[in-house]
Design a protein around this motif. Structure first.
Motif, PDB file in Angstrom:
ATOM      1  N   ASN A 130      47.971  43.721  30.167  1.00 51.79           N
ATOM      2  CA  ASN A 130      46.593  43.506  29.736  1.00 51.79           C
ATOM      3  C   ASN A 130      45.909  42.415  30.551  1.00 51.79           C
ATOM      4  O   ASN A 130      44.789  42.593  31.053  1.00 51.79           O
ATOM      5  N   ALA A 131      46.572  41.267  30.676  1.00 45.89           N
ATOM      6  CA  ALA A 131      45.990  40.136  31.394  1.00 45.89           C
ATOM      7  C   ALA A 131      45.787  40.468  32.871  1.00 45.89           C
ATOM      8  O   ALA A 131      44.763  40.096  33.468  1.00 45.89           O
ATOM      9  N   SER A 132      46.746  41.184  33.465  1.00 43.58           N
ATOM     10  CA  SER A 132      46.642  41.534  34.882  1.00 43.58           C
ATOM     11  C   SER A 132      45.473  42.483  35.126  1.00 43.58           C
ATOM     12  O   SER A 132      44.699  42.300  36.076  1.00 43.58           O
ATOM     13  N   VAL A 133      45.340  43.493  34.272  1.00 42.96           N
ATOM     14  CA  VAL A 133      44.250  44.461  34.423  1.00 42.96           C
ATOM     15  C   VAL A 133      42.896  43.780  34.246  1.00 42.96           C
ATOM     16  O   VAL A 133      41.957  44.004  35.022  1.00 42.96           O
ATOM     17  N   GLU A 134      42.803  42.929  33.248  1.00 40.59           N
ATOM     18  CA  GLU A 134      41.534  42.236  32.998  1.00 40.59           C
ATOM     19  C   GLU A 134      41.158  41.338  34.177  1.00 40.59           C
ATOM     20  O   GLU A 134      39.996  41.293  34.587  1.00 40.59           O
ATOM     21  N   ARG A 135      42.128  40.642  34.747  1.00 41.48           N
ATOM     22  CA  ARG A 135      41.858  39.743  35.872  1.00 41.48           C
ATOM     23  C   ARG A 135      41.433  40.519  37.116  1.00 41.48           C
ATOM     24  O   ARG A 135      40.453  40.152  37.786  1.00 41.48           O
ATOM     25  N   VAL A 136      42.122  41.605  37.429  1.00 41.19           N
ATOM     26  CA  VAL A 136      41.779  42.389  38.621  1.00 41.19           C
ATOM     27  C   VAL A 136      40.395  43.015  38.478  1.00 41.19           C
ATOM     28  O   VAL A 136      39.602  43.011  39.429  1.00 41.19           O
ATOM     29  N   CYS A 137      40.089  43.548  37.300  1.00 43.00           N
ATOM     30  CA  CYS A 137      38.771  44.151  37.080  1.00 43.00           C
ATOM     31  C   CYS A 137      37.665  43.106  37.209  1.00 43.00           C
ATOM     32  O   CYS A 137      36.596  43.385  37.776  1.00 43.00           O
ATOM     33  N   ARG A 138      37.919  41.918  36.704  1.00 40.32           N
ATOM     34  CA  ARG A 138      36.920  40.847  36.807  1.00 40.32           C
ATOM     35  C   ARG A 138      36.706  40.450  38.274  1.00 40.32           C
ATOM     36  O   ARG A 138      35.562  40.282  38.725  1.00 40.32           O
ATOM     37  N   ASP A 139      37.792  40.333  39.041  1.00 45.88           N
ATOM     38  CA  ASP A 139      37.673  39.975  40.460  1.00 45.88           C
ATOM     39  C   ASP A 139      36.960  41.076  41.238  1.00 45.88           C
ATOM     40  O   ASP A 139      36.111  40.796  42.098  1.00 45.88           O
ATOM     41  N   TRP A 140      37.324  42.333  40.948  1.00 45.25           N
ATOM     42  CA  TRP A 140      36.693  43.473  41.642  1.00 45.25           C
ATOM     43  C   TRP A 140      35.194  43.512  41.353  1.00 45.25           C
ATOM     44  O   TRP A 140      34.392  43.728  42.257  1.00 45.25           O
ATOM     45  N   GLN A 141      34.831  43.274  40.109  1.00 46.61           N
ATOM     46  CA  GLN A 141      33.430  43.265  39.738  1.00 46.61           C
ATOM     47  C   GLN A 141      32.668  42.157  40.465  1.00 46.61           C
ATOM     48  O   GLN A 141      31.554  42.355  40.948  1.00 46.61           O
ATOM     49  N   GLY A 142      33.294  40.988  40.585  1.00 45.17           N
ATOM     50  CA  GLY A 142      32.643  39.878  41.270  1.00 45.17           C
ATOM     51  C   GLY A 142      32.478  40.128  42.758  1.00 45.17           C
ATOM     52  O   GLY A 142      31.469  39.727  43.350  1.00 45.17           O
ATOM     53  N   GLN A 143      33.446  40.807  43.374  1.00 47.00           N
ATOM     54  CA  GLN A 143      33.391  41.047  44.816  1.00 47.00           C
ATOM     55  C   GLN A 143      32.453  42.189  45.179  1.00 47.00           C
ATOM     56  O   GLN A 143      31.769  42.142  46.199  1.00 47.00           O
ATOM     57  N   THR A 144      32.428  43.229  44.371  1.00 45.57           N
ATOM     58  CA  THR A 144      31.622  44.413  44.699  1.00 45.57           C
ATOM     59  C   THR A 144      30.234  44.370  44.088  1.00 45.57           C
ATOM     60  O   THR A 144      29.345  45.111  44.530  1.00 45.57           O
ATOM     61  N   GLN A 145      30.041  43.539  43.059  1.00 46.77           N
ATOM     62  CA  GLN A 145      28.767  43.495  42.330  1.00 46.77           C
ATOM     63  C   GLN A 145      28.388  44.874  41.796  1.00 46.77           C
ATOM     64  O   GLN A 145      27.214  45.223  41.707  1.00 46.77           O
ATOM     65  N   ASN A 146      29.412  45.675  41.475  1.00 44.87           N
ATOM     66  CA  ASN A 146      29.148  47.012  40.949  1.00 44.87           C
ATOM     67  C   ASN A 146      28.495  46.910  39.574  1.00 44.87           C
ATOM     68  O   ASN A 146      28.919  46.159  38.718  1.00 44.87           O
ATOM     69  N   GLN A 147      27.438  47.666  39.386  1.00 46.02           N
ATOM     70  CA  GLN A 147      26.736  47.693  38.096  1.00 46.02           C
ATOM     71  C   GLN A 147      26.646  49.128  37.601  1.00 46.02           C
ATOM     72  O   GLN A 147      26.265  50.012  38.352  1.00 46.02           O
ATOM     73  N   PRO A 148      26.959  49.363  36.356  1.00 48.74           N
ATOM     74  CA  PRO A 148      27.480  48.404  35.375  1.00 48.74           C
ATOM     75  C   PRO A 148      28.967  48.117  35.590  1.00 48.74           C
ATOM     76  O   PRO A 148      29.632  48.831  36.322  1.00 48.74           O
ATOM     77  N   ALA A 149      29.458  47.082  34.913  1.00 50.89           N
ATOM     78  CA  ALA A 149      30.868  46.712  35.019  1.00 50.89           C
ATOM     79  C   ALA A 149      31.738  47.767  34.344  1.00 50.89           C
ATOM     80  O   ALA A 149      31.298  48.457  33.415  1.00 50.89           O
ATOM     81  N   PRO A 150      32.986  47.933  34.795  1.00 51.08           N
ATOM     82  CA  PRO A 150      33.885  48.887  34.135  1.00 51.08           C
ATOM     83  C   PRO A 150      34.108  48.505  32.672  1.00 51.08           C
ATOM     84  O   PRO A 150      34.187  47.326  32.334  1.00 51.08           O
ATOM     85  N   ARG A 151      34.214  49.517  31.822  1.00 54.21           N
ATOM     86  CA  ARG A 151      34.526  49.273  30.424  1.00 54.21           C
ATOM     87  C   ARG A 151      36.038  49.218  30.270  1.00 54.21           C
ATOM     88  O   ARG A 151      36.753  50.101  30.745  1.00 54.21           O
ATOM     89  N   LEU A 152      36.533  48.187  29.601  1.00 54.45           N
ATOM     90  CA  LEU A 152      37.974  48.005  29.438  1.00 54.45           C
ATOM     91  C   LEU A 152      38.425  48.463  28.058  1.00 54.45           C
ATOM     92  O   LEU A 152      37.795  48.147  27.046  1.00 54.45           O
ATOM     93  N   HIS A 153      39.545  49.197  28.034  1.00 57.19           N
ATOM     94  CA  HIS A 153      40.214  49.578  26.785  1.00 57.19           C
ATOM     95  C   HIS A 153      41.639  49.029  26.874  1.00 57.19           C
ATOM     96  O   HIS A 153      42.524  49.673  27.449  1.00 57.19           O
ATOM     97  N   LEU A 154      41.852  47.844  26.337  1.00 66.01           N
ATOM     98  CA  LEU A 154      43.154  47.207  26.429  1.00 66.01           C
ATOM     99  C   LEU A 154      43.934  47.368  25.134  1.00 66.01           C
ATOM    100  O   LEU A 154      43.350  47.493  24.055  1.00 66.01           O
ATOM    101  N   SER A 155      45.255  47.338  25.260  1.00 69.68           N
ATOM    102  CA  SER A 155      46.114  47.495  24.090  1.00 69.68           C
ATOM    103  C   SER A 155      45.946  46.310  23.144  1.00 69.68           C
ATOM    104  O   SER A 155      45.806  45.165  23.596  1.00 69.68           O
TER     105      SER A 155
END
Length: 240
Positions: free
Chosen positions: A77-102
């Protein structure tokens, strides 16, 4: 072929860097917009070649990594959340991916950098085909009924042609002319190196409170992950 490809990639890297640097210096002295357009074309294609070279070298590193070193245990969970946050910051993709974590902690045997590379590749792939709607890209992490941990990336992109789907995980295959065609192949190689697997399916998700069909890539971890490599029914795929 793998060793030869890596050797060629190493030989290409230095002259390619020289070309990129010379082009950058030339661009500084140009004022004519037509000439600027030409240096921009050189820069774009040099970056594309750099990406191909780096992808080939990454494959070589995976295939020749020390098998005696056990992969670390990481919190999914923590790894996925961190990578998605970094990817969002680097690509500035809008909207941000929606996360479904356990709702509970999940640990998997996987190298952190390799998991990051898989998720980044899948997110980049999803971005190329997803719409601009909210929740167009969704990332899930959880545990299947078998007890196996999983990670999936879903996007509301159009259905693939069967000719494309058959070759998804093959090297240098891409439906886009500007893609290296190595992203999904690297994902498969990294998964197999860790006793995991990755599959594709056409599934439904809720987007803006409506069921929408999209493309989903599912990586399965753990001792039972190899079972995912064989044929799976749509019901089994949706279960994870």
């Amino acid at each position: 072929m793998g060793r030869m490809s890596a050797a060629v990639a190493h030989e290409i890297r230095n002259p390619l860097a020289a070309i990129a640097q010379a082009n950058a210096l030339l661009d500084e002295d140009l004022g004519d917009p037509r000439h600027k357009q030409l240096t921009q074309m050189v820069r774009q294609n040099a970056r594309r070649l750099e990406k191909i070279v780096e992808d080939i070298l990454n494959i070589s590193r995976v295939q020749h990594r020390d098998q005696t070193i056990s992969p670390c245990t990481l919190a999914l969970n923590a790894s996925v959340e961190r990578v998605c946050r970094d990817w969002q910051g680097q690509t500035q993709n809008q909207p941000a991916p929606r996360l479904h974590l356990s709702p509970r902690a999940i640990e998997v045997q996987f190298e952190s950098e390799h998991l990051r590379r898989i998720l980044i590749n899948l997110l980049d792939n999803a971005r190329r085909f997803a719409s601009q709607r909210a929740e167009a890209i969704q990332v899930s992490a959880g545990t299947a009924q078998s007890g196996q941990g999983f990670l999936s990336v879903w996007s509301d992109g159009p259905a693939m042609e069967q000719s494309v789907e058959r070759h998804l995980f093959e090297p240098f295959f891409s439906s886009e002319s500007r893609s290296s065609g190595l992203g999904l192949y690297i994902c498969r190689e990294l998964c197999e190196e860790h006793g995991a697997s990755i599959v594709y399916d056409r599934t439904q998700r809720e987007v803006e409170c409506k069921p929408v069909e999209g493309n989903e890539f599912i990586a399965g971890f753990g001792p039972k992950a190899q079972a995912l490599a064989g044929p799976m029914s749509p019901k089994e795929k949706r279960r994870i």
